[in-house]
Write a protein that holds these residues in place. Structure first.
Motif, PDB file in Angstrom:
ATOM      1  N   GLY A  41       7.471  -7.197 -14.604  1.00  0.00           N
ATOM      2  CA  GLY A  41       8.856  -7.457 -14.246  1.00  0.00           C
ATOM      3  C   GLY A  41       9.094  -8.904 -13.882  1.00  0.00           C
ATOM      4  N   GLY A  42      10.301  -9.181 -13.334  1.00  0.00           N
ATOM      5  CA  GLY A  42      10.617 -10.524 -12.877  1.00  0.00           C
ATOM      6  C   GLY A  42       9.932 -10.827 -11.570  1.00  0.00           C
ATOM      7  N   LEU A  43      10.391 -11.885 -10.917  1.00  0.00           N
ATOM      8  CA  LEU A  43       9.689 -12.376  -9.733  1.00  0.00           C
ATOM      9  C   LEU A  43       9.574 -11.299  -8.664  1.00  0.00           C
ATOM     10  CD1 LEU A  43       8.357 -14.672  -8.247  1.00  0.00           C
ATOM     11  CD2 LEU A  43      10.612 -15.424  -7.473  1.00  0.00           C
ATOM     12  N   PHE A  44      10.649 -10.558  -8.397  1.00  0.00           N
ATOM     13  CA  PHE A  44      10.606  -9.503  -7.385  1.00  0.00           C
ATOM     14  C   PHE A  44      10.809  -8.106  -7.983  1.00  0.00           C
ATOM     15  CE2 PHE A  44      11.887 -13.299  -5.048  1.00  0.00           C
ATOM     16  CZ  PHE A  44      10.941 -13.307  -4.037  1.00  0.00           C
ATOM     17  N   ALA A  45      10.850  -8.010  -9.317  1.00  0.00           N
ATOM     18  CA  ALA A  45      11.110  -6.714  -9.935  1.00  0.00           C
ATOM     19  C   ALA A  45       9.948  -5.753  -9.766  1.00  0.00           C
ATOM     20  CB  ALA A  45      11.421  -6.905 -11.420  1.00  0.00           C
ATOM     21  N   ASP A  46       8.752  -6.286  -9.663  1.00  0.00           N
ATOM     22  CA  ASP A  46       7.575  -5.421  -9.534  1.00  0.00           C
ATOM     23  C   ASP A  46       6.632  -6.064  -8.534  1.00  0.00           C
ATOM     24  OD1 ASP A  46       5.702  -3.518  -9.838  1.00  0.00           O
ATOM     25  OD2 ASP A  46       5.241  -3.928 -11.932  1.00  0.00           O
ATOM     26  N   SER A  47       6.769  -5.705  -7.269  1.00  0.00           N
ATOM     27  CA  SER A  47       5.960  -6.305  -6.222  1.00  0.00           C
ATOM     28  C   SER A  47       5.274  -5.205  -5.424  1.00  0.00           C
ATOM     29  CB  SER A  47       6.806  -7.178  -5.290  1.00  0.00           C
ATOM     30  OG  SER A  47       7.815  -6.401  -4.676  1.00  0.00           O
ATOM     31  N   SER A  48       4.178  -5.570  -4.772  1.00  0.00           N
ATOM     32  CA  SER A  48       3.443  -4.611  -3.948  1.00  0.00           C
ATOM     33  C   SER A  48       2.852  -5.334  -2.760  1.00  0.00           C
ATOM     34  CB  SER A  48       2.339  -3.926  -4.760  1.00  0.00           C
ATOM     35  OG  SER A  48       1.375  -4.884  -5.182  1.00  0.00           O
ATOM     36  N   PHE A  49       2.629  -4.577  -1.691  1.00  0.00           N
ATOM     37  CA  PHE A  49       2.074  -5.134  -0.465  1.00  0.00           C
ATOM     38  C   PHE A  49       0.992  -4.194   0.053  1.00  0.00           C
ATOM     39  CE2 PHE A  49       6.431  -6.471  -0.955  1.00  0.00           C
ATOM     40  CZ  PHE A  49       6.359  -7.844  -0.758  1.00  0.00           C
ATOM     41  N   GLU A  50      -0.070  -4.775   0.597  1.00  0.00           N
ATOM     42  CA  GLU A  50      -1.194  -3.976   1.082  1.00  0.00           C
ATOM     43  C   GLU A  50      -1.659  -4.487   2.440  1.00  0.00           C
ATOM     44  OE1 GLU A  50      -4.361  -3.867  -1.770  1.00  0.00           O
ATOM     45  OE2 GLU A  50      -2.982  -3.638  -3.460  1.00  0.00           O
ATOM     46  N   SER A  72     -18.761  -6.935  10.557  1.00  0.00           N
ATOM     47  CA  SER A  72     -17.461  -7.592  10.481  1.00  0.00           C
ATOM     48  C   SER A  72     -16.369  -6.541  10.354  1.00  0.00           C
ATOM     49  CB  SER A  72     -17.416  -8.535   9.272  1.00  0.00           C
ATOM     50  OG  SER A  72     -16.152  -9.159   9.153  1.00  0.00           O
ATOM     51  N   ILE A  73     -15.311  -6.669  11.154  1.00  0.00           N
ATOM     52  CA  ILE A  73     -14.146  -5.797  11.070  1.00  0.00           C
ATOM     53  C   ILE A  73     -12.966  -6.665  10.656  1.00  0.00           C
ATOM     54  CG2 ILE A  73     -12.609  -4.233  12.317  1.00  0.00           C
ATOM     55  CD1 ILE A  73     -14.927  -3.639  14.198  1.00  0.00           C
ATOM     56  N   PRO A  74     -12.554  -6.593   9.393  1.00  0.00           N
ATOM     57  CA  PRO A  74     -11.512  -7.489   8.905  1.00  0.00           C
ATOM     58  C   PRO A  74     -10.118  -6.883   9.009  1.00  0.00           C
ATOM     59  CG  PRO A  74     -12.456  -6.321   7.064  1.00  0.00           C
ATOM     60  CD  PRO A  74     -13.159  -5.806   8.311  1.00  0.00           C
ATOM     61  N   LEU A  75      -9.139  -7.741   9.012  1.00  0.00           N
ATOM     62  CA  LEU A  75      -7.746  -7.366   8.804  1.00  0.00           C
ATOM     63  C   LEU A  75      -7.278  -8.136   7.579  1.00  0.00           C
ATOM     64  CD1 LEU A  75      -5.189  -5.881   9.748  1.00  0.00           C
ATOM     65  CD2 LEU A  75      -4.612  -7.943  11.064  1.00  0.00           C
ATOM     66  N   ASP A  76      -6.940  -7.415   6.508  1.00  0.00           N
ATOM     67  CA  ASP A  76      -6.576  -8.023   5.231  1.00  0.00           C
ATOM     68  C   ASP A  76      -5.118  -7.734   4.916  1.00  0.00           C
ATOM     69  OD1 ASP A  76      -9.279  -8.725   4.900  1.00  0.00           O
ATOM     70  OD2 ASP A  76      -9.710  -6.834   3.877  1.00  0.00           O
ATOM     71  N   LEU A  77      -4.387  -8.773   4.517  1.00  0.00           N
ATOM     72  CA  LEU A  77      -3.006  -8.640   4.058  1.00  0.00           C
ATOM     73  C   LEU A  77      -2.922  -9.205   2.651  1.00  0.00           C
ATOM     74  CD1 LEU A  77      -1.110  -9.912   7.240  1.00  0.00           C
ATOM     75  CD2 LEU A  77      -1.397  -7.535   6.519  1.00  0.00           C
ATOM     76  N   LYS A  78      -2.241  -8.481   1.760  1.00  0.00           N
ATOM     77  CA  LYS A  78      -2.103  -8.960   0.388  1.00  0.00           C
ATOM     78  C   LYS A  78      -0.732  -8.624  -0.143  1.00  0.00           C
ATOM     79  CE  LYS A  78      -4.367  -6.984  -3.057  1.00  0.00           C
ATOM     80  NZ  LYS A  78      -5.477  -6.649  -4.002  1.00  0.00           N
ATOM     81  N   ARG A 247       0.235   6.275  -0.652  1.00  0.00           N
ATOM     82  CA  ARG A 247       0.206   5.245   0.386  1.00  0.00           C
ATOM     83  C   ARG A 247      -1.195   4.786   0.789  1.00  0.00           C
ATOM     84  NH1 ARG A 247       5.004   2.822   0.278  1.00  0.00           N
ATOM     85  NH2 ARG A 247       6.735   4.244   0.689  1.00  0.00           N
ATOM     86  N   PHE A 248      -2.232   5.586   0.508  1.00  0.00           N
ATOM     87  CA  PHE A 248      -3.549   5.277   1.059  1.00  0.00           C
ATOM     88  C   PHE A 248      -4.635   5.271  -0.017  1.00  0.00           C
ATOM     89  CE2 PHE A 248      -1.211   7.004   4.680  1.00  0.00           C
ATOM     90  CZ  PHE A 248      -1.467   6.034   5.640  1.00  0.00           C
ATOM     91  N   GLY A 249      -5.609   4.384   0.180  1.00  0.00           N
ATOM     92  CA  GLY A 249      -6.762   4.312  -0.701  1.00  0.00           C
ATOM     93  C   GLY A 249      -8.011   3.977   0.095  1.00  0.00           C
ATOM     94  N   LEU A 250      -9.163   4.327  -0.452  1.00  0.00           N
ATOM     95  CA  LEU A 250     -10.447   4.100   0.203  1.00  0.00           C
ATOM     96  C   LEU A 250     -11.385   3.397  -0.767  1.00  0.00           C
ATOM     97  CD1 LEU A 250     -12.323   4.641   2.688  1.00  0.00           C
ATOM     98  CD2 LEU A 250     -13.046   6.729   1.489  1.00  0.00           C
ATOM     99  N   GLY A 268     -20.202  -1.541   3.021  1.00  0.00           N
ATOM    100  CA  GLY A 268     -18.909  -1.695   3.655  1.00  0.00           C
ATOM    101  C   GLY A 268     -17.908  -0.684   3.150  1.00  0.00           C
ATOM    102  N   LEU A 269     -16.758  -0.639   3.832  1.00  0.00           N
ATOM    103  CA  LEU A 269     -15.676   0.245   3.427  1.00  0.00           C
ATOM    104  C   LEU A 269     -14.353  -0.411   3.780  1.00  0.00           C
ATOM    105  CD1 LEU A 269     -14.271   1.796   6.114  1.00  0.00           C
ATOM    106  CD2 LEU A 269     -16.485   2.910   6.134  1.00  0.00           C
ATOM    107  N   ARG A 270     -13.302   0.010   3.045  1.00  0.00           N
ATOM    108  CA  ARG A 270     -11.934  -0.413   3.324  1.00  0.00           C
ATOM    109  C   ARG A 270     -10.999   0.788   3.249  1.00  0.00           C
ATOM    110  NH1 ARG A 270     -14.316  -4.090   4.332  1.00  0.00           N
ATOM    111  NH2 ARG A 270     -14.015  -6.321   3.903  1.00  0.00           N
ATOM    112  N   LEU A 271     -10.104   0.875   4.194  1.00  0.00           N
ATOM    113  CA  LEU A 271      -8.982   1.810   4.143  1.00  0.00           C
ATOM    114  C   LEU A 271      -7.731   0.966   3.935  1.00  0.00           C
ATOM    115  CD1 LEU A 271      -7.882   4.704   4.419  1.00  0.00           C
ATOM    116  CD2 LEU A 271      -7.596   4.233   6.873  1.00  0.00           C
ATOM    117  N   THR A 272      -7.002   1.242   2.844  1.00  0.00           N
ATOM    118  CA  THR A 272      -5.862   0.420   2.462  1.00  0.00           C
ATOM    119  C   THR A 272      -4.574   1.205   2.533  1.00  0.00           C
ATOM    120  OG1 THR A 272      -7.257  -0.873   0.965  1.00  0.00           O
ATOM    121  CG2 THR A 272      -4.894  -1.042   0.645  1.00  0.00           C
ATOM    122  N   LEU A 273      -3.555   0.578   3.129  1.00  0.00           N
ATOM    123  CA  LEU A 273      -2.209   1.114   3.144  1.00  0.00           C
ATOM    124  C   LEU A 273      -1.392   0.364   2.111  1.00  0.00           C
ATOM    125  CD1 LEU A 273       0.175   2.753   4.385  1.00  0.00           C
ATOM    126  CD2 LEU A 273       0.421   0.871   6.036  1.00  0.00           C
TER     127      LEU A 273
END
Length: 275
Positions: A41-50, A72-78, A247-250, A268-273
């Motif tokens: 899509g365009g600039l904001f037509a197809d966006s996602s946040f995690e 290590s216990i991370p906080l990740d934003l994407k 909403r969730f992934g592992l 390691g492991l990640r739980l993603t929203l």
């Protein structure tokens, strides 16, 4: 001073992100590539946040007489906006042993004292852009860069800023099988006690996607020696991801070093929203 260095667990577990991501030193999220390879899509037509968190673990001697273990216990934003991805990661580190976390690697010397310390780690910021989508013959290509800001205290980090640039490539063999790889270059800021070198990083792997919600794969990563007289670091990392709801992934991964300059074992492991 004789030292041995190895990439920390967050830097070792480098498989591409969803929908695609450059392998950048210090980034923590372990995620399989998405076979769609980029938004349409365009600039904001197809966006996602995690938003993701989890835990990373590694252990190894690194040339010393005792293990250095790192939790290590991370906080990740994407955020993925069109073809552009931006990401930030801030970990909380627990380090025990004679080694020190220096510029994303573990540094130890034979006579170092065994200590335990913990605290906020360095802030990693990265951005990448999808230059070309996959064609009949040519792979998808993404380029990016990252910066590590010295937010950790000196017993955990170097107090110096690091930079890296990279390019990642993705090519589908079948609708369910993808090959991926990356090449990069990093500049590590040297603390007073260690003279660190800039150098090449590279990784490659195979991703199997049997369903839209599952990925299984393995990657191999290498980094040129970060100081004179040392080996390069080489690790192999199997992984799996599972999107168990909208909403969730592992994500789960393991890692094993291929030489004495690398960690003996890690996981390691990640739980993603997703939003």
């Amino acid at each position: 001073m004789a030292v041995s260095l190895v990439l920390a667990p967050s830097a070792l577990a480098e498989t591409p992100g969803e929908p695609s991501a450059a392998a950048s030193e210090g980034q923590a999220a372990v995620q399989a590539p998405n076979n769609t390879l980029g938004h349409t899509g365009g600039l904001f037509a197809d966006s996602s946040f995690e938003l993701a968190t989890g835990a990373d673990y590694s252990a190894g001697h690194y040339g010393a007489s005792a293990d250095t273990t790192v939790w290590s216990i991370p906080l990740d934003l994407k955020a993925q906006i069109g073809r552009v991805r931006v990401q930030a990661s801030l970990p909380y580190e627990f380090i025990s042993g004679p080694g020190q976390l220096v510029g994303g690697v573990i540094v130890s010397s034979p006579g170092s004292a065994i200590t335990s310390r913990s605290g906020i780690g360095d802030l990693n910021l990265s951005a990448a852009a999808l230059l070309a989508r996959e064609g009949l013959i040519l792979p998808a290509i993404e380029v990016g860069g990252s910066v590590k800001l010295p937010t950790a205290k000196t017993s955990i980090g170097t107090g110096k800023t690091d930079y890296s640039v990279n390019a990642s490539f993705y090519k589908s063999v079948t609708p369910a099988v993808m090959l991926f790889g990356s090449v990069g270059y990093s500049w590590l800021g040297s603390p007073a006690a260690y003279r660190l070198r800039k150098g090449v990083t590279a990784s490659g792997g195979l991703n199997l996607r049997p369903t839209a919600s599952q990925n299984y794969g393995v990657s191999v990563a290498y980094r040129e020696p970060v100081a004179d007289g040392l080996q390069g670091q080489a690790v192999v990392s199997p992984y799996m991801t599972y999107r168990f709801s909208k909403r969730f992934g592992l994500t789960l991964y393991g890692l094993a070093g291929l030489n004495d300059a690398s960690p003996r074992i890690g996981a390691g492991l990640r739980l993603t929203l997703f939003r």
